[in-house]
Enzyme design. Structure first.
Site, mmCIF file in Angstrom:
data_model
loop_
_atom_site.group_PDB
_atom_site.id
_atom_site.type_symbol
_atom_site.label_atom_id
_atom_site.label_comp_id
_atom_site.label_asym_id
_atom_site.label_seq_id
_atom_site.Cartn_x
_atom_site.Cartn_y
_atom_site.Cartn_z
ATOM 1 N N ASN A 10 1.048 -1.222 -0.082
ATOM 2 C CA ASN A 10 -0.027 0.042 0.043
ATOM 3 C C ASN A 10 0.742 1.298 0.021
ATOM 4 O O ASN A 10 1.691 1.614 1.052
ATOM 5 C CB ASN A 10 -0.879 0.007 1.181
ATOM 6 C CG ASN A 10 -1.735 1.042 1.472
ATOM 7 O OD1 ASN A 10 -1.351 2.244 0.919
ATOM 8 N ND2 ASN A 10 -3.059 0.923 2.038
ATOM 9 N N LYS A 13 0.774 3.702 2.935
ATOM 10 C CA LYS A 13 1.399 3.106 4.152
ATOM 11 C C LYS A 13 2.901 3.521 4.133
ATOM 12 O O LYS A 13 3.393 3.946 4.947
ATOM 13 C CB LYS A 13 1.123 1.746 4.313
ATOM 14 C CG LYS A 13 -0.336 1.577 4.950
ATOM 15 C CD LYS A 13 -0.231 -0.141 5.351
ATOM 16 C CE LYS A 13 -1.736 -0.476 5.643
ATOM 17 N NZ LYS A 13 -1.637 -1.906 5.938
ATOM 18 N N ASP A 70 -1.392 -4.017 10.151
ATOM 19 C CA ASP A 70 -2.730 -4.290 9.632
ATOM 20 C C ASP A 70 -3.656 -3.297 10.359
ATOM 21 O O ASP A 70 -3.575 -2.909 11.393
ATOM 22 C CB ASP A 70 -3.095 -5.792 10.349
ATOM 23 C CG ASP A 70 -4.157 -6.289 9.400
ATOM 24 O OD1 ASP A 70 -4.438 -6.072 8.096
ATOM 25 O OD2 ASP A 70 -5.258 -6.812 10.009
ATOM 26 N N LYS A 176 -1.746 14.281 9.990
ATOM 27 C CA LYS A 176 -1.965 13.149 9.926
ATOM 28 C C LYS A 176 -0.986 12.214 10.765
ATOM 29 O O LYS A 176 -1.635 11.303 11.655
ATOM 30 C CB LYS A 176 -2.305 12.537 8.615
ATOM 31 C CG LYS A 176 -2.819 11.091 8.772
ATOM 32 C CD LYS A 176 -3.529 10.234 7.492
ATOM 33 C CE LYS A 176 -3.786 8.958 7.657
ATOM 34 N NZ LYS A 176 -4.104 8.311 6.432
HETATM 35 P P1 ITT Z 1 -1.130 -4.163 3.130
HETATM 36 O O1 ITT Z 1 -2.049 -5.300 3.414
HETATM 37 O O2 ITT Z 1 -0.356 -4.448 1.775
HETATM 38 O O3 ITT Z 1 -0.253 -3.338 4.060
HETATM 39 P P2 ITT Z 1 -3.699 -3.061 2.670
HETATM 40 O O4 ITT Z 1 -4.328 -1.795 2.006
HETATM 41 O O5 ITT Z 1 -4.564 -4.231 2.062
HETATM 42 O O6 ITT Z 1 -2.209 -3.126 2.323
HETATM 43 P P3 ITT Z 1 -4.739 -3.807 5.335
HETATM 44 O O7 ITT Z 1 -5.293 -5.012 4.678
HETATM 45 O O8 ITT Z 1 -4.161 -3.239 6.589
HETATM 46 O O9 ITT Z 1 -3.653 -2.770 3.985
HETATM 47 O O10 ITT Z 1 -6.034 -2.891 5.078
HETATM 48 C C1 ITT Z 1 -6.125 -1.682 5.565
HETATM 49 C C2 ITT Z 1 -7.290 -0.958 4.833
HETATM 50 O O11 ITT Z 1 -8.015 -0.230 5.966
HETATM 51 C C3 ITT Z 1 -6.753 -0.048 3.854
HETATM 52 O O12 ITT Z 1 -6.935 -0.482 2.538
HETATM 53 C C4 ITT Z 1 -7.671 1.272 4.015
HETATM 54 O O13 ITT Z 1 -8.904 0.957 3.328
HETATM 55 C C5 ITT Z 1 -8.072 0.956 5.550
HETATM 56 N N1 ITT Z 1 -7.118 2.106 6.113
HETATM 57 C C6 ITT Z 1 -6.049 1.663 7.064
HETATM 58 N N2 ITT Z 1 -5.398 2.814 7.527
HETATM 59 C C7 ITT Z 1 -5.998 4.111 6.758
HETATM 60 C C8 ITT Z 1 -5.647 5.205 7.053
HETATM 61 O O14 ITT Z 1 -4.626 5.615 7.723
HETATM 62 N N3 ITT Z 1 -6.510 6.064 6.201
HETATM 63 C C9 ITT Z 1 -7.466 5.459 5.647
HETATM 64 N N4 ITT Z 1 -7.826 4.088 5.491
HETATM 65 C C10 ITT Z 1 -7.053 3.333 6.024
#
Ligand code: ITT
Length: 202
Positions: A10, A13, A70, A176
């Site tokens: 992501n 992130k 996560d 943020k």
């Molecule tokens: P990785 O597993 O590769 O890290 P991902 O996007 O799939 O990437 P997650 O499984 O942790 O990550 O899912 C997190 C989801 O939650 C992400 O796709 C966003 O939709 C939401 N999310 C997490 N942190 C956020 C943030 O700071 N702001 C907005 N949405 C967030």
């Protein structure tokens, strides 16, 4: 510790962690730098479990310190959903716009006072030697009725911060990074880094 791999694909992130680790002089890598690492299925039922699963498996296979994040959104009126399914709430396409639309639809007609929610971030750090650390950070807010702002990623455009009168997508990255669930979890991780002798550079 000279470098750390953030076990994520992501880009939102990755950017946040680069900013966070900069003062420590630690180089941040991500799964984009390790194309040979196969996707690890997030089979856990909690954020902690999923973060640990990822960090542990990659630390062992790549022999590098790994930090896995996560995270997701818990909405009170939806009994905590989307929760660990935040990234794929609208289906396997993992499209932020579709996920947002689904949450907004499910909350249609629900008044502001019942639209409470929180972002949750669990960080798991795993060393190739087997040590593991897990922390959880949260950030409370309210789910807006439509999108505002284009900073951040994911659910940020509908995550309204009442004290600021803005959504998470309307504030700069620097802000943020101080108040988010990830920032909050990172403060706790920093204490662990300090105990391990990894300190901010002067
Ligand atoms: P990785 O597993 O590769 O890290 P991902 O996007 O799939 O990437 P997650 O499984 O942790 O990550 O899912 C997190 C989801 O939650 C992400 O796709 C966003 O939709 C939401 N999310 C997490 N942190 C956020 C943030 O700071 N702001 C907005 N949405 C967030």
């Amino acid at each position: 510790m000279k470098e750390i791999m953030i076990a994520t694909k992501n880009p939102g992130k990755v950017k946040e962690f680069e900013h966070i680790f900069k003062p420590f002089g630690v180089t941040v890598k991500s799964l984009f730098d390790f194309p040979e690492v196969e996707d690890i299925e997030e089979t856990g039922t909690t954020f902690e479990e999923n973060a640990l699963l990822k960090a542990r498996s990659i630390a062992q296979s790549q022999n590098i310190v790994v930090l896995a994040d996560d995270s997701g959104l818990e909405v009170d009126a939806l009994s905590g959903r989307p929760g660990v399914y935040s990234a794929r709430y609208a289906g396997p396409g993992r499209d932020d716009a579709a996920n947002i639309e689904k949450v907004l639809k499910e909350l249609e007609g629900i008044p502001n006072q019942n639209r409470g929610a929180r972002f949750v971030c669990c960080l798991a750090m795993a060393m190739p030697t087997g040590e593991e650390y897990v922390v959880r950070g949260t950030c409370p807010g309210i789910i807006a009725t439509s999108c505002t702002g284009d900073e951040g990623f994911g659910y940020d455009p509908i995550f309204y911060l009442p004290e600021l009168g803005k959504t998470m997508a309307q504030i700069p990255k620097s802000q943020k990074n101080v108040l988010s669930h990830r920032a909050n979890a990172f403060v706790q991780l920093q204490e662990i880094l300090q105990q391990l002798g990894i300190k901010k550079e002067a």
